[in-house]
Design a protein around this motif. Structure first.
Motif, PDB file in Angstrom:
ATOM      1  N   SER A 188       0.024   0.658  16.340  1.00  0.00           N
ATOM      2  CA  SER A 188       1.370   1.188  16.547  1.00  0.00           C
ATOM      3  C   SER A 188       2.356   0.078  16.910  1.00  0.00           C
ATOM      4  O   SER A 188       3.475   0.030  16.405  1.00  0.00           O
ATOM      5  N   GLN A 189       1.927  -0.821  17.769  1.00  0.00           N
ATOM      6  CA  GLN A 189       2.801  -1.925  18.164  1.00  0.00           C
ATOM      7  C   GLN A 189       3.048  -2.870  16.987  1.00  0.00           C
ATOM      8  O   GLN A 189       4.174  -3.345  16.790  1.00  0.00           O
ATOM      9  N   ALA A 190       2.011  -3.124  16.205  1.00  0.00           N
ATOM     10  CA  ALA A 190       2.169  -3.993  15.042  1.00  0.00           C
ATOM     11  C   ALA A 190       3.147  -3.389  14.034  1.00  0.00           C
ATOM     12  O   ALA A 190       4.000  -4.088  13.474  1.00  0.00           O
ATOM     13  N   VAL A 191       3.039  -2.079  13.807  1.00  0.00           N
ATOM     14  CA  VAL A 191       3.947  -1.395  12.882  1.00  0.00           C
ATOM     15  C   VAL A 191       5.386  -1.526  13.348  1.00  0.00           C
ATOM     16  O   VAL A 191       6.302  -1.782  12.555  1.00  0.00           O
ATOM     17  N   ARG A 192       5.593  -1.370  14.643  1.00  0.00           N
ATOM     18  CA  ARG A 192       6.948  -1.469  15.197  1.00  0.00           C
ATOM     19  C   ARG A 192       7.497  -2.892  15.040  1.00  0.00           C
ATOM     20  O   ARG A 192       8.654  -3.080  14.644  1.00  0.00           O
ATOM     21  N   LEU A 193       6.690  -3.894  15.336  1.00  0.00           N
ATOM     22  CA  LEU A 193       7.142  -5.285  15.225  1.00  0.00           C
ATOM     23  C   LEU A 193       7.412  -5.684  13.781  1.00  0.00           C
ATOM     24  O   LEU A 193       8.314  -6.481  13.497  1.00  0.00           O
ATOM     25  N   LEU A 194       6.634  -5.144  12.869  1.00  0.00           N
ATOM     26  CA  LEU A 194       6.785  -5.478  11.454  1.00  0.00           C
ATOM     27  C   LEU A 194       7.870  -4.654  10.771  1.00  0.00           C
ATOM     28  O   LEU A 194       8.313  -5.013   9.679  1.00  0.00           O
ATOM     29  N   GLY A 195       8.283  -3.558  11.402  1.00  0.00           N
ATOM     30  CA  GLY A 195       9.219  -2.646  10.739  1.00  0.00           C
ATOM     31  C   GLY A 195       8.589  -2.016   9.518  1.00  0.00           C
ATOM     32  O   GLY A 195       9.244  -1.824   8.484  1.00  0.00           O
ATOM     33  N   SER A 196       7.314  -1.673   9.628  1.00  0.00           N
ATOM     34  CA  SER A 196       6.541  -1.200   8.490  1.00  0.00           C
ATOM     35  C   SER A 196       5.996   0.194   8.778  1.00  0.00           C
ATOM     36  O   SER A 196       6.534   0.918   9.616  1.00  0.00           O
ATOM     37  N   THR A 197       4.931   0.577   8.085  1.00  0.00           N
ATOM     38  CA  THR A 197       4.273   1.858   8.315  1.00  0.00           C
ATOM     39  C   THR A 197       2.787   1.611   8.557  1.00  0.00           C
ATOM     40  O   THR A 197       2.239   0.563   8.192  1.00  0.00           O
ATOM     41  N   ARG A 198       2.146   2.577   9.155  1.00  0.00           N
ATOM     42  CA  ARG A 198       0.716   2.453   9.430  1.00  0.00           C
ATOM     43  C   ARG A 198      -0.063   2.299   8.133  1.00  0.00           C
ATOM     44  O   ARG A 198      -1.001   1.494   8.038  1.00  0.00           O
ATOM     45  N   GLN A 199       0.336   3.064   7.119  1.00  0.00           N
ATOM     46  CA  GLN A 199      -0.364   3.007   5.837  1.00  0.00           C
ATOM     47  C   GLN A 199      -0.238   1.617   5.196  1.00  0.00           C
ATOM     48  O   GLN A 199      -1.212   1.086   4.647  1.00  0.00           O
ATOM     49  N   THR A 200       0.959   1.042   5.287  1.00  0.00           N
ATOM     50  CA  THR A 200       1.168  -0.275   4.688  1.00  0.00           C
ATOM     51  C   THR A 200       0.348  -1.339   5.385  1.00  0.00           C
ATOM     52  O   THR A 200      -0.297  -2.181   4.739  1.00  0.00           O
ATOM     53  N   VAL A 201       0.355  -1.340   6.708  1.00  0.00           N
ATOM     54  CA  VAL A 201      -0.408  -2.345   7.445  1.00  0.00           C
ATOM     55  C   VAL A 201      -1.897  -2.196   7.164  1.00  0.00           C
ATOM     56  O   VAL A 201      -2.606  -3.190   6.926  1.00  0.00           O
ATOM     57  N   ARG A 202      -2.384  -0.954   7.163  1.00  0.00           N
ATOM     58  CA  ARG A 202      -3.800  -0.744   6.852  1.00  0.00           C
ATOM     59  C   ARG A 202      -4.127  -1.239   5.445  1.00  0.00           C
ATOM     60  O   ARG A 202      -5.185  -1.845   5.214  1.00  0.00           O
ATOM     61  N   ARG A 203      -3.243  -0.981   4.488  1.00  0.00           N
ATOM     62  CA  ARG A 203      -3.483  -1.427   3.113  1.00  0.00           C
ATOM     63  C   ARG A 203      -3.511  -2.952   3.035  1.00  0.00           C
ATOM     64  O   ARG A 203      -4.360  -3.535   2.363  1.00  0.00           O
ATOM     65  N   HIS A 204      -2.581  -3.611   3.749  1.00  0.00           N
ATOM     66  CA  HIS A 204      -2.557  -5.075   3.749  1.00  0.00           C
ATOM     67  C   HIS A 204      -3.857  -5.650   4.313  1.00  0.00           C
ATOM     68  O   HIS A 204      -4.415  -6.605   3.766  1.00  0.00           O
ATOM     69  N   ILE A 205      -4.350  -5.067   5.396  1.00  0.00           N
ATOM     70  CA  ILE A 205      -5.592  -5.561   5.999  1.00  0.00           C
ATOM     71  C   ILE A 205      -6.754  -5.347   5.038  1.00  0.00           C
ATOM     72  O   ILE A 205      -7.614  -6.227   4.867  1.00  0.00           O
ATOM     73  N   ALA A 206      -6.787  -4.186   4.406  1.00  0.00           N
ATOM     74  CA  ALA A 206      -7.860  -3.897   3.456  1.00  0.00           C
ATOM     75  C   ALA A 206      -7.833  -4.884   2.281  1.00  0.00           C
ATOM     76  O   ALA A 206      -8.892  -5.327   1.806  1.00  0.00           O
ATOM     77  N   GLN A 207      -6.641  -5.229   1.802  1.00  0.00           N
ATOM     78  CA  GLN A 207      -6.537  -6.180   0.695  1.00  0.00           C
ATOM     79  C   GLN A 207      -7.020  -7.571   1.109  1.00  0.00           C
ATOM     80  O   GLN A 207      -7.733  -8.236   0.348  1.00  0.00           O
ATOM     81  N   ILE A 208      -6.638  -8.003   2.313  1.00  0.00           N
ATOM     82  CA  ILE A 208      -7.099  -9.308   2.796  1.00  0.00           C
ATOM     83  C   ILE A 208      -8.619  -9.305   2.935  1.00  0.00           C
ATOM     84  O   ILE A 208      -9.295 -10.271   2.551  1.00  0.00           O
ATOM     85  N   GLU A 209      -9.159  -8.237   3.485  1.00  0.00           N
ATOM     86  CA  GLU A 209     -10.614  -8.152   3.641  1.00  0.00           C
ATOM     87  C   GLU A 209     -11.311  -8.166   2.293  1.00  0.00           C
ATOM     88  O   GLU A 209     -12.384  -8.772   2.144  1.00  0.00           O
ATOM     89  N   GLU A 210     -10.689  -7.556   1.298  1.00  0.00           N
ATOM     90  CA  GLU A 210     -11.268  -7.575  -0.052  1.00  0.00           C
ATOM     91  C   GLU A 210     -11.231  -8.985  -0.637  1.00  0.00           C
ATOM     92  O   GLU A 210     -12.219  -9.458  -1.208  1.00  0.00           O
ATOM     93  N   PHE A 211     -10.099  -9.672  -0.479  1.00  0.00           N
ATOM     94  CA  PHE A 211      -9.963 -11.023  -1.019  1.00  0.00           C
ATOM     95  C   PHE A 211     -10.937 -11.993  -0.353  1.00  0.00           C
ATOM     96  O   PHE A 211     -11.555 -12.830  -1.007  1.00  0.00           O
TER      97      PHE A 211
END
Length: 276
Positions: A15-38
């Motif tokens: 929640s804090q990361a989403v607020r600092l990034l000005g993003s959404t929970r879904q977007t942050v989770r997707r970004h982490i999943a993509q990095i983990e895949e790479f």
């Protein structure tokens, strides 16, 4: 994606990361999943919504921070390589400029600053330990920083340091505990310091830079005064083994930054020097 990873790694709270990034929970989770895949490995462990870096995540974090720091200055056209060493520049419409050129470590011995020579020798003799007896003679002349989720925090200002001689002891002492962005010089100053700080943190070594800029003296918001100095950054350790960054700074009378000449130092105060 990299920003999502570093902010979540710093906060360990979605929640804090989403607020600092000005993003959404879904977007942050997707970004982490993509990095983990790479990268082919999980970056975080999640237990009842609590995030914790995995070993692979801890290994990836310093490089991710370095990647972001380099990208910020590269995208503005403020970085170039000179003789294999990095040169950074920042120029603002209000007349504030900052030029930083990495220099070969052999210039420690060829240079004009006895204090920087002694600081390097003390670093070697103390085996990079801040509290080692061999480092105590030079300690009043340096600044010490600790990394934090808010950026680099100054935790110690030497009473005989260049920073103190420039700003005065009361102003210098008031910088203790502040992130670099709150130092005189502001966010632009912080951005220019972050990359070399991260480099030393990552390689655990030392780095010598020459800097030319203009800064007010004794009080923030005053007249900009020309200033040139050599800065030696040294990786160190606190007694608990955590990382400490030591900065030894002394005025330079000679400009060797590519594209700048000696005229930039006209007007630099004669007393702006460490009395070592």
């Amino acid at each position: 994606m990299v920003r999502s990873f570093t902010v979540l790694a710093d906060t360990l709270n979605l929640s804090q990361a989403v607020r600092l990034l000005g993003s959404t929970r879904q977007t942050v989770r997707r970004h982490i999943a993509q990095i983990e895949e790479f990268l082919g490995a999980p970056m975080f462990e999640v237990d009842e919504r609590r995030y914790k870096l995995t070993q692979r995540g801890e290994e990836a974090l310093p490089e991710a921070r370095e990647f972001l720091a380099r990208g910020k200055v590269w995208i503005k056209g403020n970085t170039r390589s000179t003789g294999g060493l990095l040169r950074l520049s920042h120029e603002t419409p209000n007349g504030w400029n900052f030029y930083q050129q990495q220099r070969p470590l052999t210039q420690i011995w060829d240079g004009e600053s006895e204090m920087i020579k002694e600081a390097f020798s003390a670093w070697v003799q103390s085996e990079g330990r801040l509290e080692h007896e061999n480092f105590q003679q030079i300690r009043p002349y340096v600044l010490v920083y600790r990394d934090s989720p808010s950026g680099w925090i100054c935790i110690e200002v030497g009473q005989e340091s260049f920073y103190t001689s420039w700003w005065g002891w009361e102003n210098a002492r008031s910088s203790i505990g502040r992130p670099l962005g709150n130092f005189p010089g502001g966010p632009e100053f912080e951005a220019m310091l972050d990359f070399p700080f991260r480099e030393v943190q990552a390689n655990g070594g030392v780095r010598l830079d020459e800097v030319v800029t203009q800064m007010p003296r004794n009080t923030a918001g005053g007249e900009l005064i020309p200033l040139a100095y050599k800065r030696l950054l040294m990786a160190s350790r606190f007694p608990d083994g955590s990382f400490a960054l030591i900065s030894a700074v002394d005025r330079s009378r000679h400009v060797t930054i590519s594209g700048l000449d000696q005229d930039v130092m006209v007007g630099m105060p004669e007393d702006a020097i460490v009395g070592f």
